[in-house]
Design an enzyme around this catalytic site. Structure first.
Site, mmCIF file in Angstrom:
data_model
loop_
_atom_site.group_PDB
_atom_site.id
_atom_site.type_symbol
_atom_site.label_atom_id
_atom_site.label_comp_id
_atom_site.label_asym_id
_atom_site.label_seq_id
_atom_site.Cartn_x
_atom_site.Cartn_y
_atom_site.Cartn_z
ATOM 1 N N ASP A 13 -8.002 -4.253 20.648
ATOM 2 C CA ASP A 13 -7.188 -4.710 19.516
ATOM 3 C C ASP A 13 -5.736 -4.970 19.904
ATOM 4 O OD1 ASP A 13 -9.455 -4.378 17.934
ATOM 5 O OD2 ASP A 13 -8.979 -2.273 17.577
ATOM 6 N N LYS A 16 -5.724 -10.041 21.694
ATOM 7 C CA LYS A 16 -6.243 -10.961 22.712
ATOM 8 C C LYS A 16 -6.568 -12.338 22.123
ATOM 9 C CE LYS A 16 -9.364 -7.780 23.696
ATOM 10 N NZ LYS A 16 -8.841 -6.566 23.073
ATOM 11 N N GLN A 220 -12.508 -5.777 24.247
ATOM 12 C CA GLN A 220 -12.184 -4.339 24.343
ATOM 13 C C GLN A 220 -10.894 -4.175 25.154
ATOM 14 O OE1 GLN A 220 -15.859 -5.174 24.975
ATOM 15 N NE2 GLN A 220 -15.667 -5.098 22.779
HETATM 16 P P1 IMO Z 1 -11.662 -5.829 20.734
HETATM 17 O O1 IMO Z 1 -12.250 -6.890 21.631
HETATM 18 C C1 IMO Z 1 -11.238 -1.625 19.678
HETATM 19 C C2 IMO Z 1 -14.620 1.021 20.630
HETATM 20 C C3 IMO Z 1 -15.357 1.592 19.442
HETATM 21 C C4 IMO Z 1 -15.785 2.926 20.005
HETATM 22 C C5 IMO Z 1 -16.124 2.590 21.450
HETATM 23 C C6 IMO Z 1 -17.609 2.351 21.704
HETATM 24 O O2 IMO Z 1 -11.520 -6.214 19.316
HETATM 25 O O3 IMO Z 1 -10.411 -5.285 21.333
HETATM 26 P P2 IMO Z 1 -19.226 0.318 21.114
HETATM 27 O O4 IMO Z 1 -19.624 -0.265 19.794
HETATM 28 O O5 IMO Z 1 -18.564 -0.640 22.029
HETATM 29 O O6 IMO Z 1 -20.359 1.048 21.788
HETATM 30 O O7 IMO Z 1 -18.138 1.472 20.737
HETATM 31 O O8 IMO Z 1 -15.396 1.411 21.755
HETATM 32 N N1 IMO Z 1 -14.503 -0.450 20.659
HETATM 33 C C7 IMO Z 1 -13.380 -1.121 20.340
HETATM 34 N N2 IMO Z 1 -12.176 -0.686 19.883
HETATM 35 N N3 IMO Z 1 -11.418 -2.944 19.915
HETATM 36 C C8 IMO Z 1 -12.599 -3.397 20.391
HETATM 37 O O9 IMO Z 1 -12.791 -4.669 20.749
HETATM 38 C C9 IMO Z 1 -13.666 -2.479 20.593
HETATM 39 N N4 IMO Z 1 -14.933 -2.588 21.035
HETATM 40 C C10 IMO Z 1 -15.427 -1.343 21.084
HETATM 41 O O10 IMO Z 1 -14.506 1.731 18.330
HETATM 42 O O11 IMO Z 1 -14.691 3.823 20.036
HETATM 43 MG MG MG Z 2 -10.454 -6.075 17.712
#
Ligand code: IMO
Ligand code: MG
Length: 425
Positions: A13, A16, A220
């Site tokens: 978050d 990106k 992520q």
């Molecule tokens: P973007 O691309 C923030 C976090 C989840 C959880 C951990 C595992 O938007 O930055 P998962 O569903 O991947 O098995 O969850 O990872 N998580 C993210 N947190 N932004 C994301 O993506 C995330 N993708 C997974 O909240 O803690």
């Molecule tokens: Mg996000």
């Protein structure tokens, strides 16, 4: 010109989507390499607001080719929705034949596994990401290309579903998956997605050979990386730069650089250690003011001060040569801003990031306090518009992370961007 990776440097978050949409103006190909629709990327430009989970954030530019690499796990229902909503065709989007499928049983299992973990839950997004990668590694996965081979599916699916249903019903006491429904879905997916399925490594190679820019889009963040993140509170793929090579089929010599996106403060969604997390009241104030709620799950994000120890660590494991700072305008008008420059762990000061989650949980942040600024940085696009307080803050982040800041985001719209130094030629 070369490939350029743009990677989340914190816990996801970081903004990106906005940055990649901005950079895509000068790129021919935008490529996702890891994760799936656990990502939530918001893109705001003159054409509107786009909330993307799977397709790359380059789709708003008509000249770009957007690719979903083999390292991504694909939920075809989500893919088809995004194709429809954004009117995409095969001249604008390709998905690797070797990307693994998120099947309905993966989503069921993700939720059941989380419930079983109880108070030790990871706080996954519940999108089936982990179980899909488990099947990939244990060689039970189905790949996008297999949708085009109904005979193979007819052979493999019944056995896979029978096994998953035993786990779902006998271990978790859940409701079994209906095999006919899965077949129906698979047939529908095959007919709708077939035209988008291509070996994406060729698309990337052709662009690079023709001298065009390729942007490799992170999902992520580095601290959620399966190997380099705060395990077990991580996602199930390699979001750091290493994942780009296996996830897209390209080599290190393709790269002109690797940029890390850092939010001007920190957020985390889901469980796990977060040394600079603010006290409840302060965190709530920032969350409400900055609108820090998840794009994918709507969850309230946890809020913290900028963590320089973690930031320096992610710069090192990714080899960042540029820092992109987002949400600077959110800090406008604060009296003072804290930056974590070291930790104290068990009474000992350290500037090394302990990747082990248990140790990190004991880390107490040591802050430097910086005076805030009263002037607005919102929407500024020129370095001369940057007030001295904000400039000093950027310089502090450059110093603690050890990487020059090249782009500053001063608002969510594509145009609210200040380029201090060009990333792409
Ligand atoms: P973007 O691309 C923030 C976090 C989840 C959880 C951990 C595992 O938007 O930055 P998962 O569903 O991947 O098995 O969850 O990872 N998580 C993210 N947190 N932004 C994301 O993506 C995330 N993708 C997974 O909240 O803690
Ligand atoms: Mg996000």
């Amino acid at each position: 010109m070369p490939a350029y990776a743009v990677i989340g440097a914190q816990w996801g978050d970081e903004g990106k989507g906005k940055i990649i949409d901005f950079l895509a103006e000068n790129a021919a190909v935008i490529a996702r390499y890891s994760g799936g629709n656990n990502a939530g990327h918001t893109v705001i430009n003159d054409a509107g607001t786009f909330k993307l989970h799977l397709v790359p954030s380059g789709i708003c530019w008509p000249h770009t080719m957007n690719v979903i690499g083999n390292g991504v796990v694909v939920d075809p229902d989500v893919l088809l929705k995004e194709i429809r909503e954004n009117d995409l065709d095969p001249s604008r989007l390709a998905v690797s034949d070797r990307a693994h499928l998120i099947m309905p049983y993966h989503i069921t299992l993700d939720r059941l596994e989380e419930m079983r973990r109880g108070s030790a839950a990871i706080g996954t997004t519940g999108r089936g990401i982990g179980p899909a990668y488990v099947d990939k590694v244990s060689r039970q996965g189905l790949r996008v290309g297999e949708l085009l081979d109904p005979e193979d599916l007819a052979l493999r699916l019944p056995e896979i579903i029978a096994f998953k249903n035993e786990i779902i019903t006998k271990i978790y006491g859940g409701d079994p998956i209906d095999i006919d429904e899965v077949f129906e879905k698979a047939n529908h997916w095959a007919s709708e997605i077939a035209q988008f399925i291509r070996p994406v490594e060729n698309i990337i190679d052709e662009a690079l050979v023709s001298g065009e820019n390729v942007i490799v889009e992170g999902a992520q963040g580095a601290l959620l990386d399966l190997d380099h993140g705060t395990y077990p509170f991580v996602t199930s793929s390699n979001s750091t730069v290493g994942g780009t090579m296996t996830g897209l089929g390209m080599g290190p010599r393709a790269y002109g650089g690797v940029a890390g996106i850092y939010k001007a403060f920190c957020t985390r969604v889901g469980a796990g250690p977060f040394p600079t997390e603010m006290e409840e009241e302060e965190g709530t104030r920032v969350r409400e003011m900055a609108g820090e709620f998840g794009v994918t799950t709507g969850r309230a994000r946890r809020i913290g001060w900028f963590d320089g120890v973690a930031g320096r660590y992610t710069a090192r494991v990714n080899g960042f040569d540029a820092m992109i700072i987002t949400r600077l305008d959110t800090l406008d008008g604060w009296d003072e801003i804290k930056v974590c420059v070291a930790y104290e762990i068990d009474g000992v000061r350290t500037d090394q990031f302990p990747v082990d989650a248990m140790t990190l949980d004991r880390a107490k942040p040591i802050y430097e306090t910086i005076s805030g600024w009263t002037e607005s940085t919102r929407s500024i696009t020129k370095a001369r518009q940057l007030n001295s307080g904000a400039r000093a803050y950027i310089e502090k982040l450059e110093e603690v992370v050890g990487v020059p800041a090249k782009i500053i985001s001063t608002g969510p719209h594509r145009n609210e961007t200040l380029v201090l130094q060009e990333l792409l030629d």
